[in-house]
Design a protein around this motif. Structure first.
Motif, PDB file in Angstrom:
ATOM      1  N   ASP A  71       0.884  -1.242  -0.035  1.00  0.00           N
ATOM      2  CA  ASP A  71       0.112   0.013   0.049  1.00  0.00           C
ATOM      3  C   ASP A  71       1.010   1.319   0.053  1.00  0.00           C
ATOM      4  O   ASP A  71       0.530   2.215   1.102  1.00  0.00           O
ATOM      5  N   GLY A  72       1.817   1.363  -0.788  1.00  0.00           N
ATOM      6  CA  GLY A  72       2.742   2.340  -0.933  1.00  0.00           C
ATOM      7  C   GLY A  72       4.222   1.927  -0.577  1.00  0.00           C
ATOM      8  O   GLY A  72       4.457   0.794  -0.333  1.00  0.00           O
ATOM      9  N   LYS A  73       4.951   2.775  -0.659  1.00  0.00           N
ATOM     10  CA  LYS A  73       6.414   2.713  -0.341  1.00  0.00           C
ATOM     11  C   LYS A  73       6.443   1.960   1.209  1.00  0.00           C
ATOM     12  O   LYS A  73       5.951   2.675   1.966  1.00  0.00           O
ATOM     13  N   ALA A  74       7.213   0.937   1.330  1.00  0.00           N
ATOM     14  CA  ALA A  74       7.249   0.199   2.570  1.00  0.00           C
ATOM     15  C   ALA A  74       8.585  -0.217   3.173  1.00  0.00           C
ATOM     16  O   ALA A  74       9.359  -0.078   2.199  1.00  0.00           O
ATOM     17  N   GLU A  75       8.690  -0.522   4.366  1.00  0.00           N
ATOM     18  CA  GLU A  75       9.972  -0.910   4.872  1.00  0.00           C
ATOM     19  C   GLU A  75      10.102  -2.460   5.038  1.00  0.00           C
ATOM     20  O   GLU A  75       9.089  -3.443   4.860  1.00  0.00           O
ATOM     21  N   LEU A  76      11.300  -2.955   5.464  1.00  0.00           N
ATOM     22  CA  LEU A  76      11.772  -4.420   5.549  1.00  0.00           C
ATOM     23  C   LEU A  76      10.661  -4.968   6.516  1.00  0.00           C
ATOM     24  O   LEU A  76      10.339  -6.090   6.412  1.00  0.00           O
ATOM     25  N   ALA A  77      10.033  -4.166   7.455  1.00  0.00           N
ATOM     26  CA  ALA A  77       9.192  -4.981   8.441  1.00  0.00           C
ATOM     27  C   ALA A  77       7.967  -5.640   7.707  1.00  0.00           C
ATOM     28  O   ALA A  77       7.434  -6.289   8.300  1.00  0.00           O
ATOM     29  N   GLU A  78       7.573  -5.081   6.648  1.00  0.00           N
ATOM     30  CA  GLU A  78       6.521  -5.673   5.614  1.00  0.00           C
ATOM     31  C   GLU A  78       6.581  -7.030   5.235  1.00  0.00           C
ATOM     32  O   GLU A  78       5.737  -7.904   4.869  1.00  0.00           O
ATOM     33  N   LEU A  79       8.002  -7.488   5.048  1.00  0.00           N
ATOM     34  CA  LEU A  79       8.013  -8.600   4.669  1.00  0.00           C
ATOM     35  C   LEU A  79       7.953  -9.829   5.626  1.00  0.00           C
ATOM     36  O   LEU A  79       9.124 -10.329   6.002  1.00  0.00           O
ATOM     37  N   ARG A  80       6.993 -10.026   6.103  1.00  0.00           N
ATOM     38  CA  ARG A  80       6.678 -11.074   7.249  1.00  0.00           C
ATOM     39  C   ARG A  80       6.387 -12.331   6.577  1.00  0.00           C
ATOM     40  O   ARG A  80       5.791 -12.483   5.724  1.00  0.00           O
ATOM     41  N   PRO A  81       6.688 -13.343   7.342  1.00  0.00           N
ATOM     42  CA  PRO A  81       6.538 -14.739   6.956  1.00  0.00           C
ATOM     43  C   PRO A  81       4.922 -14.943   6.966  1.00  0.00           C
ATOM     44  O   PRO A  81       4.172 -14.662   7.642  1.00  0.00           O
ATOM     45  N   GLY A  82       4.678 -15.618   5.782  1.00  0.00           N
ATOM     46  CA  GLY A  82       3.478 -16.015   5.544  1.00  0.00           C
ATOM     47  C   GLY A  82       2.546 -15.278   4.615  1.00  0.00           C
ATOM     48  O   GLY A  82       1.687 -15.455   3.860  1.00  0.00           O
ATOM     49  N   ARG A  83       3.210 -14.055   4.266  1.00  0.00           N
ATOM     50  CA  ARG A  83       2.476 -13.039   3.191  1.00  0.00           C
ATOM     51  C   ARG A  83       3.098 -13.621   1.795  1.00  0.00           C
ATOM     52  O   ARG A  83       4.347 -14.014   1.747  1.00  0.00           O
ATOM     53  N   ARG A  84       2.325 -13.267   1.031  1.00  0.00           N
ATOM     54  CA  ARG A  84       2.648 -13.610  -0.423  1.00  0.00           C
ATOM     55  C   ARG A  84       3.314 -12.281  -1.135  1.00  0.00           C
ATOM     56  O   ARG A  84       3.090 -11.228  -0.784  1.00  0.00           O
ATOM     57  N   ALA A  85       4.593 -12.633  -2.066  1.00  0.00           N
ATOM     58  CA  ALA A  85       5.117 -11.524  -2.652  1.00  0.00           C
ATOM     59  C   ALA A  85       5.466 -11.771  -3.965  1.00  0.00           C
ATOM     60  O   ALA A  85       5.400 -13.002  -4.325  1.00  0.00           O
ATOM     61  N   VAL A  86       5.498 -10.909  -5.127  1.00  0.00           N
ATOM     62  CA  VAL A  86       5.815 -10.698  -6.056  1.00  0.00           C
ATOM     63  C   VAL A  86       7.166 -10.141  -6.428  1.00  0.00           C
ATOM     64  O   VAL A  86       7.141  -8.787  -5.870  1.00  0.00           O
ATOM     65  N   VAL A  87       8.166 -10.726  -6.879  1.00  0.00           N
ATOM     66  CA  VAL A  87       9.445 -10.137  -7.119  1.00  0.00           C
ATOM     67  C   VAL A  87       9.895  -9.930  -8.513  1.00  0.00           C
ATOM     68  O   VAL A  87       9.719 -10.997  -9.054  1.00  0.00           O
ATOM     69  N   ARG A  88      10.427  -8.667  -8.637  1.00  0.00           N
ATOM     70  CA  ARG A  88      11.082  -8.497  -9.894  1.00  0.00           C
ATOM     71  C   ARG A  88      12.443  -8.661  -9.982  1.00  0.00           C
ATOM     72  O   ARG A  88      13.035  -7.494  -9.150  1.00  0.00           O
ATOM     73  N   PRO A  89      13.143  -9.461 -10.336  1.00  0.00           N
ATOM     74  CA  PRO A  89      14.597  -9.706 -10.313  1.00  0.00           C
ATOM     75  C   PRO A  89      15.309  -8.426 -11.164  1.00  0.00           C
ATOM     76  O   PRO A  89      14.679  -7.883 -12.067  1.00  0.00           O
ATOM     77  N   THR A  90      16.473  -8.176 -10.717  1.00  0.00           N
ATOM     78  CA  THR A  90      17.280  -7.062 -11.481  1.00  0.00           C
ATOM     79  C   THR A  90      17.539  -7.441 -12.997  1.00  0.00           C
ATOM     80  O   THR A  90      17.951  -6.376 -13.680  1.00  0.00           O
ATOM     81  N   ASP A  91      17.699  -8.645 -13.334  1.00  0.00           N
ATOM     82  CA  ASP A  91      18.074  -9.212 -14.706  1.00  0.00           C
ATOM     83  C   ASP A  91      17.383 -10.548 -15.009  1.00  0.00           C
ATOM     84  O   ASP A  91      16.614 -10.900 -14.081  1.00  0.00           O
ATOM     85  N   ALA A  92      17.705 -10.925 -15.983  1.00  0.00           N
ATOM     86  CA  ALA A  92      16.829 -12.172 -16.586  1.00  0.00           C
ATOM     87  C   ALA A  92      17.378 -13.214 -15.898  1.00  0.00           C
ATOM     88  O   ALA A  92      16.648 -14.488 -15.569  1.00  0.00           O
ATOM     89  N   GLY A  93      18.703 -13.064 -15.100  1.00  0.00           N
ATOM     90  CA  GLY A  93      19.123 -14.465 -14.110  1.00  0.00           C
ATOM     91  C   GLY A  93      18.475 -14.397 -12.838  1.00  0.00           C
ATOM     92  O   GLY A  93      18.673 -15.574 -12.055  1.00  0.00           O
TER      93      GLY A  93
END
Length: 311
Positions: A71-93
């Protein structure tokens, strides 16, 4: 009966045989950076660990430049176990995490009922009925784009999931829909095979890469739907492929059609990510495919050129 992904894959294989199409894999070198979806297992300032649907785990390094959205720019504390995440990597690898969206959700459809701040939304035959709550502090923001929050009105919000509840927090960033008295453009005599307009995204329960197309062949068990009034698009079927180019980033890829984008044709808004798109919604991309092509889930759209695959 709604189509299964097995039907889509069978149709693609049959198409390859009939038209002698070379086999195409979505994990080949032509595909752009591959988004990773999963449940957060652990996170620290230096690494995030995700459990994917196939049971495997992936570890992605993070740095001070990694951007987190909740819900906007967030801090590391929002990366809680059990939550779902979508990650865009820095490159194709996929060597490091560039951007992370946490518990991001979207509800697109037609309002069928309202009780206070809770809305029942018909998301189409493929996605069913959804219920979304718009908190008081977000209601005014949503009403800027959707002033008629009543049954029968279109509804498209981006928010977060909290358990089984969906919170609608932000409307799609787009230009207003044309006024009812606006003059429609003259009808085309031919069906275009190169479409320029808006691409949005939807949540695919399988976490796959594919597209929902607004003019899917309605015959048989294809689960198709018409393209809506005033929209002229070529009819396609499950398993057909689209060549999709993000005009804001230049990234492109071939994307298979996995379901009908029944709701997309009902919206007349234009994306304003890099200028105003020349027409409304011509394709919906699954969440991973959208991110792969450089889209930001919190923005909700990008300007797109779609080339229809013709044998």
């Amino acid at each position: 009966m709604l189509p299964s992904r097995d039907l889509m894959h069978r149709r693609r294989r049959l198409r390859q045989v009939v038209f002698s199409d070379p086999p195409h894999r979505l994990d080949d070198d032509s595909w752009p950076r591959r988004a990773i979806e999963g449940v957060i297992v652990d996170a620290s300032p230096h690494v995030i660990v995700l459990a994917r649907a196939d049971g495997s785990e992936v570890r992605l390094p993070m740095s001070a430049t990694t951007s987190i959205w909740y819900d906007g720019k967030a801090e590391l504390a929002e990366l809680r176990p059990g939550r779902r995440a979508v990650v865009r990597p820095t490159d194709a690898g996929g060597l490091a995490a560039e951007r992370i969206w946490v518990d991001v959700a979207r509800v697109t459809g037609v309002i069928t009922g309202r009780v206070g701040n809770r809305f029942d939304v018909d998301a189409g035959p493929h996605r069913g009925q959804l219920t979304v709550t718009v908190p008081d502090d977000a209601l005014r923001r949503v009403q800027v784009r959707h002033p008629r929050l009543e049954p029968g009105a279109l509804f498209d919000v981006i928010g977060i999931r909290r358990g089984r509840e969906i919170l609608g927090l932000r409307p799609l960033r787009s230009s207003p829909q044309p006024a009812p008295h606006a003059v429609a453009p003259p009808p085309r005599r031919t069906t275009p095979w190169v479409l320029r307009g808006t691409a949005t995204w939807f949540e695919d329960p399988d976490g796959g890469r594919g597209a929902a197309y607004p003019a899917l062949d309605p015959h048989g068990h294809g689960g198709g739907c018409g393209a809506g009034p005033g929209v002229r698009l070529p009819y396609l079927s499950l398993g057909s492929e689209l060549w999709v180019r993000n005009e804001c980033t230049g990234q492109e890829a071939r994307v298979p059609i996995i379901e009908c984008g029944c709701m997309a044709a009902r919206f007349c808004d234009r994306c304003v990510r890099c200028g105003t798109s020349p027409r409304g919604r011509v394709v919906e991309l699954s969440r991973s495919a959208f991110v792969d092509l450089g889209g930001d889930l919190d923005a909700g759209c990008f300007n797109v050129t779609v080339r229809v695959d013709r044998p």
